[in-house]
Design a protein around this motif. Structure first.
Motif, mmCIF file in Angstrom:
data_model
loop_
_atom_site.group_PDB
_atom_site.id
_atom_site.type_symbol
_atom_site.label_atom_id
_atom_site.label_comp_id
_atom_site.label_asym_id
_atom_site.label_seq_id
_atom_site.Cartn_x
_atom_site.Cartn_y
_atom_site.Cartn_z
ATOM 1 N N LEU A 1 11.772 5.956 -4.212
ATOM 2 C CA LEU A 1 11.862 7.286 -4.838
ATOM 3 C C LEU A 1 12.901 7.281 -5.962
ATOM 4 C CD1 LEU A 1 11.637 9.693 -1.757
ATOM 5 C CD2 LEU A 1 9.835 9.102 -3.386
ATOM 6 N N ALA A 2 14.003 6.563 -5.748
ATOM 7 C CA ALA A 2 15.019 6.444 -6.803
ATOM 8 C C ALA A 2 14.437 5.695 -8.003
ATOM 9 C CB ALA A 2 16.243 5.711 -6.265
ATOM 10 N N ALA A 3 13.642 4.650 -7.738
ATOM 11 C CA ALA A 3 13.009 3.894 -8.824
ATOM 12 C C ALA A 3 12.071 4.780 -9.630
ATOM 13 C CB ALA A 3 12.235 2.699 -8.249
ATOM 14 N N VAL A 4 11.308 5.631 -8.943
ATOM 15 C CA VAL A 4 10.402 6.574 -9.621
ATOM 16 C C VAL A 4 11.194 7.546 -10.486
ATOM 17 C CG1 VAL A 4 8.817 8.521 -9.226
ATOM 18 C CG2 VAL A 4 8.521 6.406 -7.931
ATOM 19 N N ALA A 5 12.300 8.067 -9.944
ATOM 20 C CA ALA A 5 13.137 9.023 -10.688
ATOM 21 C C ALA A 5 13.739 8.377 -11.940
ATOM 22 C CB ALA A 5 14.244 9.559 -9.782
ATOM 23 N N PHE A 6 14.246 7.154 -11.809
ATOM 24 C CA PHE A 6 14.839 6.461 -12.963
ATOM 25 C C PHE A 6 13.788 6.110 -14.006
ATOM 26 C CE2 PHE A 6 18.376 5.241 -9.955
ATOM 27 C CZ PHE A 6 19.359 5.973 -10.615
ATOM 28 N N GLU A 7 12.611 5.676 -13.546
ATOM 29 C CA GLU A 7 11.539 5.323 -14.489
ATOM 30 C C GLU A 7 11.036 6.555 -15.231
ATOM 31 O OE1 GLU A 7 8.687 3.021 -16.557
ATOM 32 O OE2 GLU A 7 10.627 2.618 -15.634
ATOM 33 N N ALA A 8 10.891 7.679 -14.526
ATOM 34 C CA ALA A 8 10.446 8.922 -15.159
ATOM 35 C C ALA A 8 11.464 9.398 -16.197
ATOM 36 C CB ALA A 8 10.230 10.004 -14.096
ATOM 37 N N THR A 9 12.746 9.302 -15.855
ATOM 38 C CA THR A 9 13.806 9.682 -16.805
ATOM 39 C C THR A 9 13.771 8.779 -18.033
ATOM 40 O OG1 THR A 9 15.175 10.329 -14.916
ATOM 41 C CG2 THR A 9 16.269 10.153 -17.044
ATOM 42 N N ARG A 10 13.523 7.487 -17.806
ATOM 43 C CA ARG A 10 13.429 6.538 -18.932
ATOM 44 C C ARG A 10 12.277 6.908 -19.867
ATOM 45 N NH1 ARG A 10 10.959 1.648 -20.579
ATOM 46 N NH2 ARG A 10 9.392 1.850 -18.951
ATOM 47 N N LEU A 11 11.127 7.252 -19.297
ATOM 48 C CA LEU A 11 9.961 7.607 -20.116
ATOM 49 C C LEU A 11 10.221 8.862 -20.951
ATOM 50 C CD1 LEU A 11 7.102 6.934 -17.519
ATOM 51 C CD2 LEU A 11 7.718 5.527 -19.495
ATOM 52 N N VAL A 12 10.900 9.840 -20.340
ATOM 53 C CA VAL A 12 11.219 11.079 -21.066
ATOM 54 C C VAL A 12 12.245 10.788 -22.166
ATOM 55 C CG1 VAL A 12 12.202 13.404 -20.870
ATOM 56 C CG2 VAL A 12 10.638 12.573 -19.114
ATOM 57 N N LEU A 13 13.246 9.958 -21.860
ATOM 58 C CA LEU A 13 14.272 9.635 -22.858
ATOM 59 C C LEU A 13 13.713 8.819 -24.020
ATOM 60 C CD1 LEU A 13 17.614 8.864 -20.977
ATOM 61 C CD2 LEU A 13 16.930 10.915 -22.208
ATOM 62 N N ILE A 14 12.682 8.018 -23.757
ATOM 63 C CA ILE A 14 12.028 7.288 -24.858
ATOM 64 C C ILE A 14 11.477 8.281 -25.876
ATOM 65 C CG2 ILE A 14 9.981 5.912 -25.452
ATOM 66 C CD1 ILE A 14 10.525 4.249 -22.941
ATOM 67 N N GLN A 15 10.873 9.369 -25.378
ATOM 68 C CA GLN A 15 10.351 10.418 -26.269
ATOM 69 C C GLN A 15 11.481 11.113 -27.020
ATOM 70 O OE1 GLN A 15 8.044 13.015 -23.750
ATOM 71 N NE2 GLN A 15 6.167 11.883 -24.139
ATOM 72 N N SER B 1 0.833 -1.214 0.000
ATOM 73 C CA SER B 1 0.000 0.000 0.000
ATOM 74 C C SER B 1 0.862 1.256 0.000
ATOM 75 C CB SER B 1 -0.934 0.003 1.215
ATOM 76 O OG SER B 1 -0.182 -0.107 2.415
ATOM 77 N N PHE B 2 1.904 1.292 0.823
ATOM 78 C CA PHE B 2 2.744 2.490 0.912
ATOM 79 C C PHE B 2 3.549 2.695 -0.367
ATOM 80 C CE2 PHE B 2 6.510 4.771 2.983
ATOM 81 C CZ PHE B 2 5.886 6.009 2.883
ATOM 82 N N ILE B 3 3.987 1.596 -0.981
ATOM 83 C CA ILE B 3 4.708 1.707 -2.257
ATOM 84 C C ILE B 3 3.820 2.337 -3.315
ATOM 85 C CG2 ILE B 3 5.598 0.327 -4.197
ATOM 86 C CD1 ILE B 3 6.927 -1.487 -2.129
ATOM 87 N N GLN B 4 2.534 1.933 -3.358
ATOM 88 C CA GLN B 4 1.612 2.521 -4.328
ATOM 89 C C GLN B 4 1.410 4.008 -4.068
ATOM 90 O OE1 GLN B 4 2.136 -0.665 -5.887
ATOM 91 N NE2 GLN B 4 0.779 0.666 -7.012
ATOM 92 N N MET B 5 1.393 4.400 -2.802
ATOM 93 C CA MET B 5 1.257 5.821 -2.466
ATOM 94 C C MET B 5 2.471 6.615 -2.945
ATOM 95 S SD MET B 5 -0.397 5.532 1.367
ATOM 96 C CE MET B 5 -1.871 4.541 1.642
ATOM 97 N N LEU B 6 3.649 6.042 -2.779
ATOM 98 C CA LEU B 6 4.868 6.717 -3.240
ATOM 99 C C LEU B 6 4.914 6.810 -4.768
ATOM 100 C CD1 LEU B 6 7.553 5.169 -0.840
ATOM 101 C CD2 LEU B 6 6.650 7.496 -0.777
ATOM 102 N N LYS B 7 4.327 5.808 -5.449
ATOM 103 C CA LYS B 7 4.303 5.821 -6.907
ATOM 104 C C LYS B 7 3.431 6.938 -7.465
ATOM 105 C CE LYS B 7 5.358 0.969 -7.930
ATOM 106 N NZ LYS B 7 4.826 -0.303 -8.470
ATOM 107 N N ALA B 8 2.593 7.536 -6.629
ATOM 108 C CA ALA B 8 1.773 8.676 -7.067
ATOM 109 C C ALA B 8 2.643 9.864 -7.462
ATOM 110 C CB ALA B 8 0.799 9.080 -5.959
ATOM 111 N N LEU B 9 3.926 9.824 -7.066
ATOM 112 C CA LEU B 9 4.860 10.905 -7.424
ATOM 113 C C LEU B 9 5.354 10.814 -8.866
ATOM 114 C CD1 LEU B 9 7.019 11.017 -4.165
ATOM 115 C CD2 LEU B 9 5.503 12.818 -4.982
ATOM 116 N N MET B 10 4.947 9.777 -9.593
ATOM 117 C CA MET B 10 5.421 9.608 -10.967
ATOM 118 C C MET B 10 5.121 10.819 -11.861
ATOM 119 S SD MET B 10 7.145 7.753 -13.041
ATOM 120 C CE MET B 10 7.247 6.120 -12.319
ATOM 121 N N PRO B 11 3.878 11.373 -11.858
ATOM 122 C CA PRO B 11 3.630 12.572 -12.683
ATOM 123 C C PRO B 11 4.537 13.738 -12.315
ATOM 124 C CG PRO B 11 1.553 11.653 -11.906
ATOM 125 C CD PRO B 11 2.650 10.926 -11.180
#
Length: 348
Positions: A169-183, A110-120
């Protein structure tokens, strides 16, 4: 006509339901495998390597052996394009998977899902940093509201572990960077990869990057445990877990291909609430009222973010249709003028 629309709507709901089910299954399954109090396999890099090996082999089988999925032909995936585009994305993907799986050892689902809300928040911030999106005060206020909500949820977390929070939080940051780099690295060059071809190119690269930390961090411990017969991995558990991870990629392809990425974002919010409810009722994780209050604030921020994206998409579609209508009107006018000129010439 009404029957066709109804069929399309029902299919869309079916794609959403399949994606939610598989995403839900993979998250809970990974938690079960990695949590020391459950199955007790505290080796996140090893689990990720198993996933990537399985996905690489199955993607190779589908693309090269059975030829059921064709790699992109235009532009072709050349060696320079692979090194400049796929390799950085594969490196970020390996870090994202490694850290997100590691977080399951320390934190509740549950807490991991709450932290994942920071993806946007992460995607918007990195997009602004790379100048892929313009800075707007209204967008920043929205991002701050999401961050504020997650901060309240973290404050009310009964099982707060700093190491787990940092990893997620590091996983969110790396995943967000990956999504932007795909574009930036792929989409802007006209390269379009579905999940199967993505895995075909990215999974082996991701696997190669993971082997470096694995050989230094987990391999010596694993070797000792296996030599002492203290632990024997269950092939059925790891095989079905890997199959679920691969099936999730297919579900993403169906959902995004048949609906849109925005639909997946909205469905993701529903999935998060279901996971929080499951975590509280079945896994018996402690979910406090402060947790829920904070996540509700973050949820409203994410919902508003999706609403703004939807409105922008509608405006873009309307603009595209208007441009097409203008183009068709111009062609029709040219035809009329051309016919009129021909008649005048014949009279003269």
């Amino acid at each position: 006509m009404a029957e066709g629309v109804m069929k399309k709507v029902l299919l869309s709901y079916a794609y959403v339901a399949v994606w939610i089910f598989l995403s839900f299954t993979v998250i809970v399954y990974n938690k079960y495998i990695l949590d020391p109090k459950m199955y007790g396999w505290p080796f996140p890099i090893s689990l990720t390597i198993i996933h990537m090996t399985f996905c690489s082999a199955l993607a190779f089988l589908l693309v090269r052996v059975l030829r059921l999925v064709a790699p992109p032909a235009s532009p072709p995936m050349t060696r320079p394009l692979y090194l400049s585009s796929v390799v950085p994305i594969g490196a970020l993907y390996s870090l994202s998977l490694w850290f997100s799986n590691s977080a399951y050892i320390y934190l509740s689902v549950s807490f991991i899902q709450m932290l994942k809300a920071l993806m946007p928040v992460a995607v918007y911030s990195i997009s602004v940093l790379f100048r892929k999106e313009a800075f707007k005060s209204s967008s920043m206020l929205n991002m701050l509201s999401i961050s504020f909500g997650v901060a309240i949820a973290a404050y009310g977390e009964a099982r707060f572990v700093g190491a787990g929070v940092v990893l997620q939080l590091a996983a969110v940051a790396f995943e967000a960077t990956r999504l932007v780099l795909i574009q930036i690295l792929l989409t802007s060059k006209g390269v379009s990869l579905n999940p199967i071809t993505s895995l075909y190119y990215v999974a082996p690269c991701c696997l190669a990057f993971l082997l470096v930390p694995w050989s230094m961090v987990e391999l010596p411990v694993l070797r000792d445990r296996l030599a002492a017969s203290a632990f024997r991995p269950d092939i059925l558990i790891f095989g079905t877990n890997s199959l679920c991870a691969f099936a999730l990629n297919l579900a993403v392809f169906l959902l995004v291909g048949k609906t849109s990425a925005l639909t997946m974002n909205v469905a993701g919010v529903v999935k998060d609430w279901l996971l929080i409810a499951f975590s509280w009722s079945v896994i018996r994780d402690i979910v406090t009222s402060i947790n829920l209050f904070g996540y509700a604030i973050a949820f409203l921020g994410v919902a508003y973010y999706n609403y703004v994206k939807l409105q922008a998409l509608k405006a873009k579609e309307a603009q595209k249709k208007a441009a097409q209508a203008d183009e068709e009107s111009g062609k029709l006018l040219d035809q009329v003028n051309g016919g009129s000129n021909r008649r005048n010439d014949s009279h003269n």
